[in-house]
Design a protein around this motif. Structure first.
Motif: not given
Length: 154
Positions: A113, A115-117, A119-120
């Motif tokens: 997650d 990596y999503q952080e 990206e976000d």
């Protein structure tokens, strides 16, 4: 060096905590975790493949040195070290850089997650996320000063 050019951005000397022959370590304006720093070649180069062999080696050796310090200083047990190489990979500053993010057990519910952080923490079209509040120059200078103490700094 009183400023450093990171892509189109000017980084103040007080934000730099590490220097080698070809690389600098800088604190992050909008970190996703305490101790999230960047390792950046001095030469303003957009993609990893554009670096010379010497620059690539220096970047990786510098990342290893910086990672060891970050892991110790922030009392973490692991590191996420990532390069987003090009805009479709999430790179928002067109200058090669490696993120070093301290990690501890349970810091993200699912390990990837992070990596999503990352990206976000950005908006589309390469613009920094306006929702994430930037740190002050004083906050960044203090962090850089703490980290600088671990290195022989020019």
């Amino acid at each position: 060096m009183t400023t450093f050019k990171f892509g189109p951005h000017l980084i103040h000397e007080s934000q730099i905590f590490f220097k080698s022959k070809l690389t600098v370590g800088i604190v992050n304006l909008k970190p996703i975790a305490a101790g999230h720093v960047l390792v950046v070649p001095k030469r303003n180069t957009p993609r990893l493949g554009d670096l010379s062999t010497e620059e690539t080696v220096d970047l990786m050796l510098s990342a290893r040195k910086i990672g060891n310090v970050v892991e110790n200083h922030y009392n973490c047990t692991s590191l996420t070290m990532t390069i987003q190489d090009g805009p479709q990979a999430g790179q928002t500053v067109p200058h090669v850089h490696m993120h070093i993010i301290p990690r501890k057990k349970g810091d993200w519910e699912n390990n990837d997650d992070i990596y999503q952080e990352l990206e976000d923490s950005k908006k589309s079209k390469g613009v920094d996320n306006e929702e994430r509040e930037p740190r002050s120059l004083e906050e960044m200078s203090q962090e850089a000063k703490e980290l600088r103490a671990y290195f022989q700094y020019e």
